[in-house]
Design a protein around this motif. Structure first.
Motif, PDB file in Angstrom:
ATOM      1  N   SER A   1      97.089  31.583 -24.929  1.00 23.96           N
ATOM      2  CA  SER A   1      97.524  30.974 -24.085  1.00 23.96           C
ATOM      3  C   SER A   1      98.033  29.356 -24.927  1.00 23.96           C
ATOM      4  N   ASP A   2      99.382  28.948 -25.016  1.00 26.94           N
ATOM      5  CA  ASP A   2      99.339  27.886 -25.410  1.00 26.94           C
ATOM      6  C   ASP A   2      98.387  27.509 -25.253  1.00 26.94           C
ATOM      7  N   VAL A   3      97.263  26.369 -24.076  1.00 24.32           N
ATOM      8  CA  VAL A   3      96.555  25.619 -24.157  1.00 24.32           C
ATOM      9  C   VAL A   3      95.133  25.892 -24.953  1.00 24.32           C
ATOM     10  N   ALA A   4      94.966  27.202 -25.483  1.00 27.27           N
ATOM     11  CA  ALA A   4      94.039  27.827 -26.572  1.00 27.27           C
ATOM     12  C   ALA A   4      94.678  26.892 -28.739  1.00 27.27           C
ATOM     13  N   ALA A   5      95.457  27.369 -28.458  1.00 29.22           N
ATOM     14  CA  ALA A   5      96.366  26.990 -29.768  1.00 29.22           C
ATOM     15  C   ALA A   5      96.343  25.582 -29.882  1.00 29.22           C
TER      16      ALA A   5
ATOM     17  N   GLU B   1      99.702  19.257 -32.628  1.00 26.23           N
ATOM     18  CA  GLU B   1     100.041  20.442 -31.588  1.00 26.23           C
ATOM     19  C   GLU B   1      99.937  21.283 -31.938  1.00 26.23           C
ATOM     20  N   LYS B   2     100.032  22.327 -31.014  1.00 27.12           N
ATOM     21  CA  LYS B   2     100.642  23.926 -31.186  1.00 27.12           C
ATOM     22  C   LYS B   2     102.065  23.932 -31.402  1.00 27.12           C
ATOM     23  N   GLU B   3     102.536  25.221 -32.616  1.00 25.90           N
ATOM     24  CA  GLU B   3     103.630  25.111 -32.539  1.00 25.90           C
ATOM     25  C   GLU B   3     104.757  26.469 -32.661  1.00 25.90           C
TER      26      GLU B   3
END
Length: 1321
Positions: A165-169, A180-182
């Motif tokens: 998920s984006d949360v993990a990234a 932040e994640k991209e």
């Protein structure tokens, strides 16, 4: 064992998710993800775990399930409890007891979720052995790469799947200080390094984790794709210019590239070496100047020299091919995973090859390949990227096996027109992906045509009426799409990923552009004449100006036309040359159109002078046969076949007209075999020009094995009447499509069709169709329909394999016959007559020599010629033709020697040949139709009678019945009176036998003079019966059954039609005065096949015989003349007594059967007594379906069975009859030799005394009240006298007669009362 635990863990997670419950566990409040108090996430709520009854095994499960290794035992005095951070929160688990082997803590024993009360204000701290540190792989910069981790148990990497998920990234990027994640990507292969890394799968994150490990991880050996993360803190670098690894340094700034010194990028956080590694340009580099200044841009020079190259067949291919990076002379392949249009566009733009057409996958390459394929993986470019090398991708540390990324750029696509007479006309071919492809008509548009013609510099499109070669090779699988007024470079190609197999019927696109021109010569021969050019519908003369028309130009013209070298050239004055062109050639050009061209006449030249040339060669177009066959073309010093696909219908019509052969016919039948063709197509400047003036396209190379063109002109269809003796009469044959074929009877149904054949052969008009004479010998398909008379332009000939062939006789038919020999007999000699439609005429002897005599003797089948002479004749009407044969005409036909020269001689030709006519004989080859036992002696046939019926032989061969008629039968019966029509005999074995076919005019004296041919007989052989061989009689003196013998045996006749006439003639023939009455009675055997059909003109009954069926009636004819007397009864028992005895015996039999029916147990005992006897069909008696015997039918019992014994229809079989043969049970004895019931043709036709037995058998059944019964066989001999069934008004004239033979039955021909072999009593 580990795989089993992983499977169990996956199963538990699946069960939890399917129940709508997600359960996770984490350690919180420590210095890392592997120490802290326990929290459990359930039903969307984080809760705690109480430590009541806590054990070390519990901690072991917690550490292992969180991926944190093993528990760490506390030191002495180390406190493991801390204050509860949220005392009011739910306590999900308490009183937990684990064995230490559980996969998850909730798999241990505990009272239940939030069941056990936990009131303590402290929670237990857990310490595990693992120390987890996260990092991103090197090569992409600090904030982009594969997600790696290190722990005390070894290095590992996290796998990428749909659950990441984006949360993990975000947790990763935050932990690394990269913002932040991209993006999250999947890589093809695990990261490489000094030590192998173990793959781990990441659980789901809720969003309140402080560390990625708190989302839950487990080792996953199935994982192959590592997680690749790009954080917002990652900065992309690139080099400006054509060199990817040396030049001004650029930094990505939003959607553009900005010089590094004009951006916010800080050089303090990086080094030239790390920037070169990030751009995959080597491990080291230098930056000049070292810092930014206002005047000089920063230039980065890296250690590696990398160039983008496209390869095809292991060679650089320009603007198409598989994508590679050439790193200092070593090729590194680009894999196709994730390869798309954006990536291909960057490649085409970087190489200067125009827009991208196709980005796709290439062939699978191996790591050991010389291309070093598989180093760049998961390439992801954006529109702003300048170099493929600097696009986001995974750079593998070693080669991997992958499908190559491939690209086709617009500038690599080329087009051409091939197999035409010039560069502006022909078949469209497209160069795509390094190969030339044929293009089909499907989906092709006019806009495509305009773009193709424009790209070739051939003006606009004008369509095409020419036919070019279809060519060979693969058909372009994609679709070319051009917009209006677009250039070819702006056309797009719609990719079709579904490759369909080529349909042989697919039409290829042919195109002729406006600038297409044809050169030809007019006013002379094929290689000599005025030079003219046809272009865009206009005709141009070639200027005769001395400045342009010289020997070099003349040589080019001859070479262009395939006419060899120049012999001479000059100028001639043209009448009103409205259009003129000048071509100034050197000696190098092969085509006039390669020379510089000027419109109009050159300055100072005579406006009416045009070029004229004579070349050394010649050209021709012809057919292999006369008006038919393969098209043969000669030109350019070569002769050979023309390809079938290169000849148009109009050219076929032109060829037939040039050859004077009428119109072309449609081609039918299967295609022929392929041959090596020399020419592909012909192209006429004008349809009116002969084909020899056409431009000829040669076939060159190895792909010239094709179907050759064939043309069949209407002039090739030639009918003939084939006959060994006749002229203008015979079997109809037709030459069609290079074969001589038979003509079906259906083709001659109209008078127009028949007249057309006769007129074409100069034989007048048609008289009548004939049966085919002889056995059909041509095995090819037969002509079923003919072309209409007159023009054959719309001719459509159909063929048939099995129709009946036809013959035809025309009004001018004739046949020569030898008549009136000096010595009567069968010698081949006599006066020569011509028989024709208007009668016969004597043949004059004038002009006849031994040559003509030999031909005629041969035609007559009379062997060699002996002599001829002239005889006086009183005839007034003579044959007015003369005959003159060549010396070599011994085997030809006499009609080929005929001349129209009128002769004045009145001497008739008398011819003697060596052989004799074959003698015709009749042999009694027919088996007897019926075996008759005569009650009184009938006369034996005389020798003359025996020689007047039987199978017909001519010489030693039987005569075939095909075409046989009563006409021939009458000739065969000469000397035996009239012929009787009888059926032919079947050929031996049912197949064809060798025989003689015969056809007579009707005036011949014997069959040997008729037209004959020895061939196989497929239907039957002729049998002939003549009136002189006929005998007529009745079964008794002056009365009874009518019998005739005319084909070797006595046989009955059908009921009489004209009873008075026929009966009176019969009685008169027998010497019995007139008839008293006529009767009919059912026939014993098969229905009669002979009838007496007399007319008023007949005076002899023998001339009334005809062979015909009785038309549904099986009755025999009976005639009783006035002299008929009933034979006296023999002394013995009176009839009444015999009848009484018989009825008594029958009554006893009936009573016995009735008793058997009522008492079945008696039959059961009989069955036990006669065990082993076979079962037979139940008789009508056992079912009770019997009836009282009819006393009027007692005289029918002579037909019951063996010696009068009637076999029962019972289904039982007993010892007393078990030994009897079934065939013997059918045998009849009727006062004569035994015959079988299965052969009704051998049933006796005359009632003689007969003995008979009646055997009655018991039926099936079982009775308990009867123990046994003897089997009764009742055998009775009864004498029965037959009394004729005489009409009432004749009864007084019919006294009865009997004889005294005991035990026999005598019946006086009243066989209609006889019991038939299959008739029930």
């Amino acid at each position: 064992m580990s795989w089993l635990l992983l499977l169990l863990w996956a199963t538990v997670l699946h069960l939890e998710s399917t129940q709508g419950v997600e359960t996770r566990l984490k350690l919180n409040g420590g210095e890392g993800p592997c120490q802290g108090y326990i929290q459990v996430f359930r039903n969307g709520v984080w809760g705690f775990v109480g430590d009541q009854d806590w054990t070390d095994a519990n901690e072991q499960v917690v550490c292992r399930s969180t991926g944190c290794g093993a528990r760490v035992a506390p030191d002495a005095g180390d406190a493991r409890s801390v204050m509860h951070p949220s005392p009011g929160d739910v306590t999900w688990m308490n009183e937990v007891t684990c064995s230490g082997t559980e996969e998850h803590l909730w798999l241990c024993n505990f009272p239940g979720w939030n069941v056990s009360v936990y009131n303590k204000d402290t929670v237990r701290m857990i310490y595990c052995t693992e120390k987890i540190s996260l990092s991103l792989s090197e090569g992409e910069g600090a904030c982009a790469g594969s997600l790696l981790f290190n722990s005390s148990s070894g290095p590992g990497f996290l796998c990428a799947d749909m659950s990441v998920s984006d949360v993990a990234a975000k947790l990763v990027c935050g932990a690394l200080g990269c913002g932040e994640k991209e993006k999250i990507l999947q890589l093809r292969a695990p990261p490489t390094g000094s030590a192998p890394r173990k793959p781990f799968s990441l659980g789901s994150c809720s969003g309140d984790e402080q560390h990625l490990w708190q989302c839950g991880v487990r080792q996953d050996t199935r994982c192959t794709k590592p997680l690749f993360i790009i954080c917002s803190g990652h900065t992309k670098l690139s080099i400006s210019g054509n060199n990817m690894c040396s030049g001004p340094l650029l930094v990505e700034d939003g959607s553009t590239w900005t010089p590094v010194c004009q951006s916010s990028f800080s050089l303090n956080n990086t080094t030239p070496d790390s920037m070169c590694r990030q751009m995959r340009c080597g491990s080291s580099g230098r930056l000049e100047p070292a810092q930014c200044n206002s005047s000089t841009p920063l230039t980065l020079t890296c250690s590696d020299n990398v160039q983008l190259v496209l390869m095809h067949n292991r060679k650089p291919s320009g603007c198409f091919g598989s994508v590679h990076m050439n790193r200092s002379g070593v090729l590194e392949g680009v894999c196709s995973d994730g390869w798309d249009t954006n990536d291909g566009a960057v490649v085409c733009r970087e190489l200067g090859c125009g827009p991208v057409i196709y980005p796709g996958k290439g062939s699978v390459t191996q790591g050991s390949s010389i291309t070093q394929a598989g180093r760049f993986n998961m390439v992801e470019c954006e529109d702003k990227d300048q170099h493929l090398l600097h696009c986001l991708s995974r750079y593998e540390q070693r080669s991997i096996s992958c499908k190559e990324a491939r690209v086709v750029c617009t500038d690599s696509v080329k087009v051409r027109l091939v197999d035409g007479p010039g560069r502006c006309a022909g078949r469209v071919e497209l160069l795509y992906d390094g190969s030339w492809w044929r293009v089909s008509e499907e989906g092709w548009t006019n806009m495509n045509s305009r773009s193709v013609c424009g790209a070739l510099g051939c003006g606009k499109t004008q369509g095409t009426s020419d036919r070019f070669s279809k060519g060979t090779g693969e058909v372009f699988p994609h679709k070319l799409e051009c917009s209006p007024q677009s250039e070819l470079s702006n056309c797009s190609i719609k990719i079709n990923n579904l490759r369909r197999p080529e349909n042989p019927q697919t039409k290829m696109k042919m195109l002729t552009c406006d600038d297409h021109a044809l050169l030809y010569l007019s006013g002379g021969s094929s290689c000599s004449g005025v030079v003219q050019v046809q272009n865009a519908g206009h005709t141009y003369f070639l200027s005769g100006s001395h400045s342009t028309w010289h020997q070099d130009s003349a040589n080019v013209v001859c070479r262009h036309l395939g006419c060899g070298a120049r012999v001479s050239f000059t100028t001639v004055n043209a009448t009103d040359p409205q259009r003129m062109r000048s071509y100034n050639c050197s000696s190098r050009e092969d085509s006039l159109f390669d020379c510089p061209m000027t419109e109009g006449q050159t300055e100072g030249a005579n406006q009416s002078e045009v070029a004229f040339v004579t070349c050394s060669g010649s050209r021709s177009v012809r057919l292999q046969g006369e008006c038919w066959g393969q098209v043969e073309v000669c030109g350019d010093g070569v002769c050979g076949a023309l390809s079938q696909e290169g000849l148009t219908d109009g050219q076929a019509a032109r060829l037939c007209e040039d050859l004077g052969c009428g119109d072309p016919l449609p081609l039918t039948g299967p295609e022929g075999q392929k041959v090596v063709v020399a020419f592909l197509s012909l192209h006429q400047a004008q349809p009116s020009l002969p084909l020899e003036q056409a431009s000829m396209v040669r076939c060159k190379g190895e792909l010239c094995t094709r179907l050759a063109a064939h043309v069949f002109c209407s002039g090739s269809i030639k009918a003939q009447l084939v006959d060994p003796r006749d002229h203008c009469s015979g079997n109809v044959e037709m030459f069609y499509h290079d074969k001589t074929r038979l003509v079906c009877q259906e083709a001659l149904q109209t008078a127009e069709a028949k007249d057309a054949i006769c007129r074409e052969l100069g034989c007048g008009t048609a008289l009548s169709p004939l049966r085919y004479f002889g056995s059909p010998h041509l095995k090819d398909s037969r002509v079923r329909t003919l072309c209409p008379a007159g023009s054959r332009r719309d001719c459509s000939v159909s063929l048939d394999q099995s129709c009946s062939p036809a013959g035809l006789r025309c009004s001018e038919w004739r046949r020569m016959v030898l008549k009136l020999p000096d010595v009567p007999g069968v010698k081949c000699e006599g006066l020569v007559f011509v028989y024709r439609e208007r009668g016969c005429a004597p043949v004059p002897s004038e002009g006849w020599t031994s040559t003509e005599g030999r031909v005629l003797c041969h035609n007559l089948g009379c062997g060699d010629y002996e002599s001829h002479e002239s005889r006086n004749s009183s005839r007034t009407s003579w044959w007015d033709r003369s005959y003159r044969c060549g010396n070599g005409s011994n085997g030809s036909n006499i009609w080929e020697c005929e001349h129209n020269k009128t002769t004045t001689s009145r001497k008739q030709l008398y011819l003697r040949c060596h052989d004799s006519y074959p003698a015709s004989t009749l042999h009694l080859a027919l088996p007897p139709a019926l075996n008759l036992a005569l009650p009184h002696a009938l006369p034996t046939p005389s020798p003359r009678q025996r020689n007047c019926y039987g199978q017909l032989f001519l010489g030693d061969l039987g005569v075939c019945d095909a075409g046989w008629s009563r006409n021939e039968s009458q000739i065969a019966c000469q000397g035996c009176s009239n012929a009787i029509n009888i059926k032919s005999t079947a050929t031996r074995g049912g197949g064809a036998v060798k025989g003689v076919h015969v056809s007579c005019l009707g005036s011949e004296e014997h069959l040997g003079q008729c037209k004959t041919i020895k061939e196989s007989c497929s239907t039957g052989l002729v049998s002939v019966a003549c009136v002189a061989g006929v005998e007529v009689n009745v079964s008794r003196k002056c009365g009874g059954r009518v019998l005739v013998r005319y084909r070797g045996t006595w046989e009955p006749v059908c009921s009489l039609r004209d009873q008075t006439k026929e009966a009176n003639l019969l009685c008169a023939k027998l010497g019995c005065s007139s008839s008293n009455y006529v009767n009919t009675k059912p026939a014993l055997g098969p229905a009669p096949e002979t009838a007496l059909r007399c007319e008023e003109k007949h005076k002899d009954i023998k001339y009334c015989i005809q062979q015909e069926s009785c038309k549904g009636s099986s009755a025999d004819a009976y005639v009783y003349c006035q002299g008929y007397q009933e034979e006296p009864q023999p002394s013995g028992l009176p009839v009444s007594l015999v009848v009484g005895l018989f009825l008594g015996a029958l009554a006893l039999v009936t009573l016995g059967l009735f008793c058997f029916f009522l008492r079945k147990r008696l039959v059961y005992s009989v069955k036990l007594q006669f065990s082993g006897r076979s079962v037979r069909k139940q008789s009508s008696f056992e079912s009770g379906d019997y009836e009282e015997p009819n006393l009027n039918q007692m005289d029918t019992l002579t037909g019951l069975g063996v010696n009068g014994r009637r076999a029962s229809d019972s289904s039982q079989s007993y010892d007393d009859i078990a030994g009897e043969d079934d065939d013997a049970a059918k045998t009849l004895t009727v006062g004569g030799p035994a015959v079988t019931r299965d052969d009704p043709s051998h049933v006796n036709l005359f009632a003689e005394p007969a003995s008979f037995e009646v055997q009655l058998e018991d039926s099936q059944g079982s009775y308990d009240d009867v123990s046994s019964i003897p089997l009764a066989i009742i055998e009775e001999a009864v004498l029965v006298h037959e009394i004729p069934d005489i009409p009432q008004h004749h009864q007084d004239d019919e006294p009865g007669q009997t004889n005294g033979r005991h035990g026999d039955v005598e019946a006086e021909e009243d066989e209609e009362g006889y019991l038939q072999p299959d008739q029930q009593v």
